[in-house]
Design a protein around this motif. Structure first.
Motif, PDB file in Angstrom:
ATOM      1  N   GLU A 195       0.974  -6.161  15.673  1.00 18.02           N
ATOM      2  CA  GLU A 195       1.332  -5.124  14.696  1.00 18.02           C
ATOM      3  C   GLU A 195       2.115  -5.771  13.559  1.00 18.02           C
ATOM      4  OE1 GLU A 195       3.994  -0.987  14.675  1.00 18.02           O
ATOM      5  OE2 GLU A 195       3.979  -2.270  16.447  1.00 18.02           O
ATOM      6  N   THR A 196       1.881  -5.305  12.354  1.00 21.76           N
ATOM      7  CA  THR A 196       2.650  -5.773  11.206  1.00 21.76           C
ATOM      8  C   THR A 196       3.765  -4.772  10.950  1.00 21.76           C
ATOM      9  OG1 THR A 196       0.716  -6.830  10.238  1.00 21.76           O
ATOM     10  CG2 THR A 196       2.561  -6.377   8.749  1.00 21.76           C
ATOM     11  N   LYS A 197       5.005  -5.220  11.062  1.00 19.32           N
ATOM     12  CA  LYS A 197       6.153  -4.338  10.847  1.00 19.32           C
ATOM     13  C   LYS A 197       6.411  -4.121   9.358  1.00 19.32           C
ATOM     14  CE  LYS A 197       7.183  -3.824  15.176  1.00 19.32           C
ATOM     15  NZ  LYS A 197       7.108  -2.531  15.841  1.00 19.32           N
ATOM     16  N   LEU A 220      -8.588  -4.771   6.501  1.00 17.30           N
ATOM     17  CA  LEU A 220      -7.569  -5.680   7.051  1.00 17.30           C
ATOM     18  C   LEU A 220      -7.044  -5.181   8.393  1.00 17.30           C
ATOM     19  CD1 LEU A 220      -5.497  -6.678   3.885  1.00 17.30           C
ATOM     20  CD2 LEU A 220      -6.995  -8.141   5.261  1.00 17.30           C
ATOM     21  N   ALA A 221      -6.868  -3.874   8.503  1.00 18.89           N
ATOM     22  CA  ALA A 221      -6.360  -3.302   9.751  1.00 18.89           C
ATOM     23  C   ALA A 221      -7.355  -3.480  10.897  1.00 18.89           C
ATOM     24  CB  ALA A 221      -6.032  -1.824   9.552  1.00 18.89           C
ATOM     25  N   SER A 222      -8.633  -3.612  10.563  1.00 19.81           N
ATOM     26  CA  SER A 222      -9.640  -3.770  11.610  1.00 19.81           C
ATOM     27  C   SER A 222      -9.749  -5.209  12.120  1.00 19.81           C
ATOM     28  CB  SER A 222     -11.009  -3.312  11.089  1.00 19.81           C
ATOM     29  OG  SER A 222     -11.545  -4.261  10.182  1.00 19.81           O
ATOM     30  N   LEU A 223      -9.140  -6.165  11.418  1.00 17.36           N
ATOM     31  CA  LEU A 223      -9.232  -7.565  11.827  1.00 17.36           C
ATOM     32  C   LEU A 223      -8.226  -7.898  12.917  1.00 17.36           C
ATOM     33  CD1 LEU A 223      -9.563  -9.347   8.349  1.00 17.36           C
ATOM     34  CD2 LEU A 223     -11.384  -8.791   9.973  1.00 17.36           C
TER      35      LEU A 223
END
Length: 142
Positions: A137-139, A60-63
């Motif tokens: 970025e997801t806080k 997910l972080a790579s998307l």
């Protein structure tokens, strides 16, 4: 209305939909046949619609994710919704109030792929205008 036992079964399945019937029976202290019957009833009644894959954090972080606001010609809304559902990278679609009619959540493997998907969305019959916001970025997420 579903029973307390069904709620427990659903909670275990939500955590791990791949758990075997034997494992579910052990966790819930029920027989295998009872678990199979309960699952079948939950599926038949529509409580369980299907089973899905939860992506790992690293993947997910790579998307590259974006919120895409979409203005649609009124008469073509249903057709546009169907066409958007066919785009695999559109993970969710919401009807909204305001200047735009829809917000699509798009997840791509690169900014280049995202650009192509945005072009595809913009070229759909019925789409008048789009406005995209890339998520940097997801806080936090609940």
């Amino acid at each position: 209305m579903i029973s307390k036992e069904d709620e427990k079964l659903l909670a275990v399945l939500k955590h791990n939909a791949r758990a075997s019937i034997s494992d579910l029976a052990r966790m819930l202290d029920l027989s295998r046949s009872t678990v199979q019957t309960r699952i079948a009833k939950l599926e038949q009644s529509g409580v369980i619609k299907g089973y899905s894959v939860d992506y790992g954090e690293d993947y997910l972080a790579s998307l590259v994710s974006a919120h895409v606001s979409i203005k649609v010609r009124q008469k073509l809304t249903a057709k546009t919704n169907v066409e958007l559902k066919q785009i695999a990278q559109v993970s969710a679609l919401y009807a909204i109030s305001g200047e735009y009619d829809l917000i699509a959540i798009v997840q791509a493997q690169s900014t280049e792929q995202l650009s192509h998907i945005l072009d595809d969305i913009g070229n759909l019959d019925g789409v008048e205008r789009t406005n995209s916001s890339v998520i940097l970025e997801t806080k936090f997420k609940r």
